[in-house]
Design a protein around this motif. Structure first.
Motif, PDB file in Angstrom:
ATOM      1  N   PHE A 158     -54.560 -58.925  28.630  1.00 38.72           N
ATOM      2  CA  PHE A 158     -55.562 -57.922  27.757  1.00 38.72           C
ATOM      3  C   PHE A 158     -56.552 -59.082  26.976  1.00 38.72           C
ATOM      4  O   PHE A 158     -56.155 -60.224  26.904  1.00 38.72           O
ATOM      5  CB  PHE A 158     -54.614 -57.148  26.848  1.00 38.72           C
ATOM      6  CG  PHE A 158     -53.613 -57.859  26.003  1.00 38.72           C
ATOM      7  CD1 PHE A 158     -53.953 -58.254  24.887  1.00 38.72           C
ATOM      8  CD2 PHE A 158     -52.290 -58.020  26.542  1.00 38.72           C
ATOM      9  CE1 PHE A 158     -52.959 -58.889  24.144  1.00 38.72           C
ATOM     10  CE2 PHE A 158     -51.499 -58.578  25.806  1.00 38.72           C
ATOM     11  CZ  PHE A 158     -51.847 -59.381  24.534  1.00 38.72           C
ATOM     12  N   ASP A 159     -57.362 -58.052  26.525  1.00 33.75           N
ATOM     13  CA  ASP A 159     -58.310 -59.130  25.552  1.00 33.75           C
ATOM     14  C   ASP A 159     -57.859 -59.296  24.131  1.00 33.75           C
ATOM     15  O   ASP A 159     -57.386 -58.312  23.373  1.00 33.75           O
ATOM     16  CB  ASP A 159     -59.540 -58.261  25.468  1.00 33.75           C
ATOM     17  CG  ASP A 159     -60.271 -58.288  27.020  1.00 33.75           C
ATOM     18  OD1 ASP A 159     -60.183 -59.404  27.825  1.00 33.75           O
ATOM     19  OD2 ASP A 159     -60.563 -57.112  27.645  1.00 33.75           O
ATOM     20  N   ARG A 160     -58.385 -60.542  23.574  1.00 36.33           N
ATOM     21  CA  ARG A 160     -57.966 -60.733  22.267  1.00 36.33           C
ATOM     22  C   ARG A 160     -59.173 -61.434  21.364  1.00 36.33           C
ATOM     23  O   ARG A 160     -59.863 -62.056  22.164  1.00 36.33           O
ATOM     24  CB  ARG A 160     -56.793 -61.676  22.172  1.00 36.33           C
ATOM     25  CG  ARG A 160     -56.627 -62.373  20.608  1.00 36.33           C
ATOM     26  CD  ARG A 160     -55.204 -63.100  20.705  1.00 36.33           C
ATOM     27  NE  ARG A 160     -53.962 -62.252  20.745  1.00 36.33           N
ATOM     28  CZ  ARG A 160     -52.881 -62.551  20.662  1.00 36.33           C
ATOM     29  NH1 ARG A 160     -52.430 -63.908  20.436  1.00 36.33           N
ATOM     30  NH2 ARG A 160     -51.768 -61.806  20.789  1.00 36.33           N
ATOM     31  N   THR A 161     -59.284 -60.952  20.285  1.00 36.70           N
ATOM     32  CA  THR A 161     -60.326 -61.501  19.383  1.00 36.70           C
ATOM     33  C   THR A 161     -59.609 -61.973  18.134  1.00 36.70           C
ATOM     34  O   THR A 161     -58.845 -61.445  17.708  1.00 36.70           O
ATOM     35  CB  THR A 161     -61.334 -60.585  19.146  1.00 36.70           C
ATOM     36  OG1 THR A 161     -61.977 -59.785  20.350  1.00 36.70           O
ATOM     37  CG2 THR A 161     -62.499 -60.873  18.160  1.00 36.70           C
ATOM     38  N   ARG A 162     -60.222 -63.292  17.837  1.00 38.34           N
ATOM     39  CA  ARG A 162     -59.721 -63.725  16.659  1.00 38.34           C
ATOM     40  C   ARG A 162     -60.837 -64.288  15.594  1.00 38.34           C
ATOM     41  O   ARG A 162     -61.618 -64.611  16.238  1.00 38.34           O
ATOM     42  CB  ARG A 162     -58.837 -65.032  16.869  1.00 38.34           C
ATOM     43  CG  ARG A 162     -57.464 -64.865  17.551  1.00 38.34           C
ATOM     44  CD  ARG A 162     -56.631 -66.276  17.823  1.00 38.34           C
ATOM     45  NE  ARG A 162     -57.495 -67.024  18.554  1.00 38.34           N
ATOM     46  CZ  ARG A 162     -57.000 -68.329  18.853  1.00 38.34           C
ATOM     47  NH1 ARG A 162     -55.875 -68.791  18.391  1.00 38.34           N
ATOM     48  NH2 ARG A 162     -57.660 -69.184  19.529  1.00 38.34           N
ATOM     49  N   ALA A 163     -60.468 -64.112  14.204  1.00 39.30           N
ATOM     50  CA  ALA A 163     -61.589 -64.718  13.474  1.00 39.30           C
ATOM     51  C   ALA A 163     -60.990 -65.122  12.274  1.00 39.30           C
ATOM     52  O   ALA A 163     -59.830 -64.889  11.712  1.00 39.30           O
ATOM     53  CB  ALA A 163     -62.402 -63.548  13.175  1.00 39.30           C
ATOM     54  N   ALA A 164     -61.546 -66.229  11.620  1.00 43.37           N
ATOM     55  CA  ALA A 164     -61.096 -66.886  10.344  1.00 43.37           C
ATOM     56  C   ALA A 164     -62.173 -67.042   9.655  1.00 43.37           C
ATOM     57  O   ALA A 164     -63.304 -67.633   9.970  1.00 43.37           O
ATOM     58  CB  ALA A 164     -60.451 -68.028  10.548  1.00 43.37           C
ATOM     59  N   ASP A 165     -62.352 -66.577   8.325  1.00 42.77           N
ATOM     60  CA  ASP A 165     -63.379 -66.934   7.284  1.00 42.77           C
ATOM     61  C   ASP A 165     -62.894 -67.700   6.118  1.00 42.77           C
ATOM     62  O   ASP A 165     -61.624 -67.105   5.521  1.00 42.77           O
ATOM     63  CB  ASP A 165     -64.101 -65.339   6.699  1.00 42.77           C
ATOM     64  CG  ASP A 165     -64.771 -64.851   7.914  1.00 42.77           C
ATOM     65  OD1 ASP A 165     -65.756 -65.292   8.393  1.00 42.77           O
ATOM     66  OD2 ASP A 165     -64.109 -63.900   8.423  1.00 42.77           O
ATOM     67  N   ARG A 166     -63.343 -68.684   5.758  1.00 41.45           N
ATOM     68  CA  ARG A 166     -62.882 -69.418   4.763  1.00 41.45           C
ATOM     69  C   ARG A 166     -63.940 -69.797   3.357  1.00 41.45           C
ATOM     70  O   ARG A 166     -65.100 -70.205   3.974  1.00 41.45           O
ATOM     71  CB  ARG A 166     -62.256 -70.834   5.157  1.00 41.45           C
ATOM     72  CG  ARG A 166     -61.209 -70.604   6.163  1.00 41.45           C
ATOM     73  CD  ARG A 166     -60.583 -72.002   6.685  1.00 41.45           C
ATOM     74  NE  ARG A 166     -59.898 -71.665   7.761  1.00 41.45           N
ATOM     75  CZ  ARG A 166     -59.967 -71.615   9.178  1.00 41.45           C
ATOM     76  NH1 ARG A 166     -61.243 -71.795   9.531  1.00 41.45           N
ATOM     77  NH2 ARG A 166     -58.845 -71.410   9.960  1.00 41.45           N
TER      78      ARG A 166
ATOM     79  N   SER B  24     -55.016 -51.256  27.215  1.00 43.22           N
ATOM     80  CA  SER B  24     -55.392 -50.206  27.882  1.00 43.22           C
ATOM     81  C   SER B  24     -55.108 -48.906  27.068  1.00 43.22           C
ATOM     82  O   SER B  24     -55.675 -47.828  27.148  1.00 43.22           O
ATOM     83  CB  SER B  24     -54.469 -49.947  29.179  1.00 43.22           C
ATOM     84  OG  SER B  24     -53.094 -49.869  29.140  1.00 43.22           O
ATOM     85  N   ALA B  25     -53.971 -49.121  26.115  1.00 40.47           N
ATOM     86  CA  ALA B  25     -53.585 -47.790  25.221  1.00 40.47           C
ATOM     87  C   ALA B  25     -54.208 -47.707  24.093  1.00 40.47           C
ATOM     88  O   ALA B  25     -54.400 -46.854  23.340  1.00 40.47           O
ATOM     89  CB  ALA B  25     -52.088 -47.990  24.949  1.00 40.47           C
ATOM     90  N   GLY B  26     -55.287 -48.881  23.780  1.00 35.12           N
ATOM     91  CA  GLY B  26     -56.036 -48.998  22.520  1.00 35.12           C
ATOM     92  C   GLY B  26     -56.026 -50.378  21.924  1.00 35.12           C
ATOM     93  O   GLY B  26     -55.407 -51.175  22.403  1.00 35.12           O
ATOM     94  N   SER B  27     -56.359 -50.539  20.734  1.00 34.32           N
ATOM     95  CA  SER B  27     -56.645 -51.639  20.287  1.00 34.32           C
ATOM     96  C   SER B  27     -55.314 -51.626  18.966  1.00 34.32           C
ATOM     97  O   SER B  27     -55.024 -50.996  18.371  1.00 34.32           O
ATOM     98  CB  SER B  27     -57.982 -52.095  19.533  1.00 34.32           C
ATOM     99  OG  SER B  27     -58.107 -51.143  18.364  1.00 34.32           O
ATOM    100  N   ASN B  28     -54.856 -52.859  18.933  1.00 32.44           N
ATOM    101  CA  ASN B  28     -53.894 -53.288  17.972  1.00 32.44           C
ATOM    102  C   ASN B  28     -54.356 -54.641  17.061  1.00 32.44           C
ATOM    103  O   ASN B  28     -54.851 -55.459  17.680  1.00 32.44           O
ATOM    104  CB  ASN B  28     -52.596 -53.329  18.216  1.00 32.44           C
ATOM    105  CG  ASN B  28     -51.980 -52.106  19.089  1.00 32.44           C
ATOM    106  OD1 ASN B  28     -51.666 -51.329  18.428  1.00 32.44           O
ATOM    107  ND2 ASN B  28     -52.083 -52.076  20.277  1.00 32.44           N
ATOM    108  N   ASP B  29     -54.345 -54.588  15.728  1.00 35.73           N
ATOM    109  CA  ASP B  29     -54.529 -55.769  14.752  1.00 35.73           C
ATOM    110  C   ASP B  29     -53.589 -56.115  13.842  1.00 35.73           C
ATOM    111  O   ASP B  29     -52.710 -55.344  13.552  1.00 35.73           O
ATOM    112  CB  ASP B  29     -55.957 -55.367  14.442  1.00 35.73           C
ATOM    113  CG  ASP B  29     -56.127 -54.246  13.263  1.00 35.73           C
ATOM    114  OD1 ASP B  29     -55.277 -54.074  12.735  1.00 35.73           O
ATOM    115  OD2 ASP B  29     -57.076 -53.645  13.501  1.00 35.73           O
ATOM    116  N   ALA B  30     -53.844 -57.478  13.595  1.00 32.49           N
ATOM    117  CA  ALA B  30     -53.189 -57.926  12.442  1.00 32.49           C
ATOM    118  C   ALA B  30     -53.905 -58.939  11.478  1.00 32.49           C
ATOM    119  O   ALA B  30     -54.952 -59.405  12.021  1.00 32.49           O
ATOM    120  CB  ALA B  30     -51.837 -58.745  12.768  1.00 32.49           C
TER     121      ALA B  30
END
Length: 553
Positions: A186-194, A225-231
């Motif tokens: 599955f696809d993953r997106t990460r981001a960090a803002d400082r 496939s079932a949707g997106s989940n985030d933390a």
């Protein structure tokens, strides 16, 4: 869709950072060696070493009471950099570096760095974009980094107490990639803002101070496939450092640090906070001897439940035998806090809901020696270390939705390391680093992703020292003793991938100075096409060739 991955991850497979996991660092070892070339370098000269001054093993440390105004005002474009005195500046204040390249793996890559330095202010920044189609199905990725910083001196230089420097820095890094080692990728997106604010007092003032405030927002989104989940996690940090000299031989320092993390996991969790207070006195009984002692108190909450605290003394000593040799030793207990942005950005394939647990290190011993020449042609350092810790962070294989998890375990780490920097005339320079260690749990089980031996070397050769138009380099790295599993990890698996047991990488390359400010280069990573896994179930790329141009103004 377009897949992205953090710059640090792509760098692993394009000759990226090169050091193994140090004791308690929480970072994972990578073998690829970095080739960093900056053309049109500025020369930055450090003040001559004084007998008895404090020299750390990693960087020059300004002696207390020296008249250089801002000890850490460093150039990020001047090679190794150096301290800028408050009364001077570069002859050419504007500096630009750019790179554009294509390759068999990372392609394209575009980077621009800029810096403008004046006596009372400086600004700078970097923009970096990298893309890869991947080395296996579903391993494509891109990354983006943007950073800007600046500082300004306020007040008259002839009034040290009212003279200070304000600084501001902002950074964004993001990536999008695929967990291709999964049974169901599955696809993953990460981001960090400082965002970081700082205020630093004049080194000549009777009481020196260094004030910092930062805010970090980090997030991970998984598209399944079932949707997106985030933390995500929001972490403010505050630090204050104070220092003063009682006389020419005794100085005192006090440091206070505080942080708190608000976690948004979609399930109930704690909001862990951490506090640390360190007081230390440094004494120079003779020009050749430096002694320091103090006490540290630290306390940190766990994100799941419980807390850890530490109240212990600290001592260190340094003895300069002569102008070219120094001995050092220290006992430095500490409580290492864990942050969400560090955990997620260090290990790209772990589950997004990470338990944040501080590492308590009541025993942290190091002793060693440094040998260096007056001409800077030789620097050799050897050290031995021993550490006992509780809740040591490691990444281990697991039978779960992501196959990898952050785990915490009691650890005993003992070993020795050596570093050498040698210049053999004007043409040849050699760097080498080696670490040999035993890293086990309190029950004797080997720590995962922690090599028993880590050896690296690189040689650079200049064909024509006068013109410096053609440069060659060769590198080699070796790791052995790597494992993937830990029996106490959540959803632990017993299987160990044999391809993690050893790694050998050979690289080479060349650069040619086409014009004064234009350089062409070509590099080969993993020349022998050695096959191994970066992580459990995640294969690393093989042979890669990359070429491009670098421009410096």
């Amino acid at each position: 869709m377009t897949h992205r991955i953090l710059i640090a991850l792509i760098a692993l497979v394009i000759a990226g950072p090169a050091f193994a996991q140090g004791p308690g660092s929480g970072s994972l070892p990578t073998l690829e060696l970095e080739n960093v070339t900056v053309i049109g370098k500025r020369n930055v000269v450090l003040p001559k070493a004084r007998k008895g001054e404090v020299m750390d093993t990693a960087a020059y440390v300004l002696p207390a009471g020296d008249t250089l105004l801002f000890a850490q005002r460093l150039s990020n474009l001047g090679g190794s950099g150096g301290t800028l005195p408050g009364y001077a500046e570069f002859e050419t204040p504007l500096k630009l570096d750019a790179e554009a390249s294509i390759g068999s793996y990372t392609s394209p890559r575009a980077m621009l760095r800029a810096e403008y330095v004046r006596n009372t202010y400086d600004v700078g920044g970097i923009v970096d974009f990298r893309n890869t189609a991947g080395h296996t199905d579903g391993a494509g990725a891109t990354s983006f980094l943007a950073e800007a910083h600046g500082s300004v001196a306020i007040g008259a230089e002839d009034t040290p107490f009212g003279h200070f420097r304000l600084s501001l820095a902002a950074e964004h890094e993001s990536d999008d990639y695929r967990l291709y080692g999964e049974a169901n990728p599955f696809d993953r997106t990460r981001a960090a803002d400082r965002l970081t604010l700082g205020m630093q007092g004049d080194e000549r003032a009777a009481v020196r101070y260094d004030l910092g405030l930062s805010l970090v927002n980090a997030s991970v989104t998984d598209q399944q496939s079932a949707g997106s989940n985030d933390a995500s996690a929001l972490t403010p940090r505050f630090n204050l450092g104070l220092g003063t000299d009682f006389d020419s031989t005794i100085a005192a320092a006090l440091r206070f640090d505080f942080s708190s993390t608000s976690l948004r996991y979609g399930t109930p969790t704690q909001t862990p906070s951490s506090i640390s207070v360190l007081g230390e006195v440094t004494w120079h009984p003779s020009p050749m001897l430096t002694l320091a002692g103090g006490i540290i108190y630290a306390s940190s909450q766990h994100s799941d439940s419980g807390s850890s605290s530490l109240l212990m003394p600290r001592v260190s000593a340094q003895y300069r035998l002569n102008e070219t040799m120094m001995l050092f030793a220290w006992f430095r207990p500490e409580l290492r806090t864990s942050s969400y942005d560090n955990r997620t950005m260090t290990a790209p394939y772990v589950g997004r809901d990470i338990a944040l647990t501080p590492e308590r290190v009541p025993v942290n011993l190091t002793a060693g020696a440094r040998l260096f020449s007056d001409t800077s042609a030789l620097m050799l350092e050897v050290r031995a270390f021993y550490q006992q810790s509780r809740n040591h962070p490691v990444v281990a294989a697991a039978a779960g939705p992501t196959l990898l998890v952050w785990a915490y375990t009691d650890a005993n780490i003992a070993g020795a390391s050596a570093s050498a920097r040698i210049a053999l005339g004007d043409r040849l320079s050699v760097t080498a680093d080696a670490t040999v260690q035993s890293a086990t749990t309190s029950g004797g089980e080997k720590l995962p992703m922690t090599p028993t031996a880590d050896l690296r070397a690189r040689a650079d050769y200049v064909i024509d020292p006068a013109a410096r138009s053609l440069n060659l380099f060769a590198s080699i790295g070796f790791q052995t003793g790597l494992s993937a599993s830990l029996s106490s990890a959540p959803n632990a698996v017993a299987a160990v991938d044999d391809r993690l047991t050893s790694r050998v990488l050979v690289g080479c390359g060349a650069s040619y100075q086409v014009l004064r400010n234009l350089q062409a280069f070509a590099e080969i990573t993993n020349l022998l096409n050695y096959r191994y896994n970066l992580w459990y179930n995640y294969s690393a790329p093989g042979f890669e060739v990359r070429g491009g141009i670098r421009i410096g103004l």
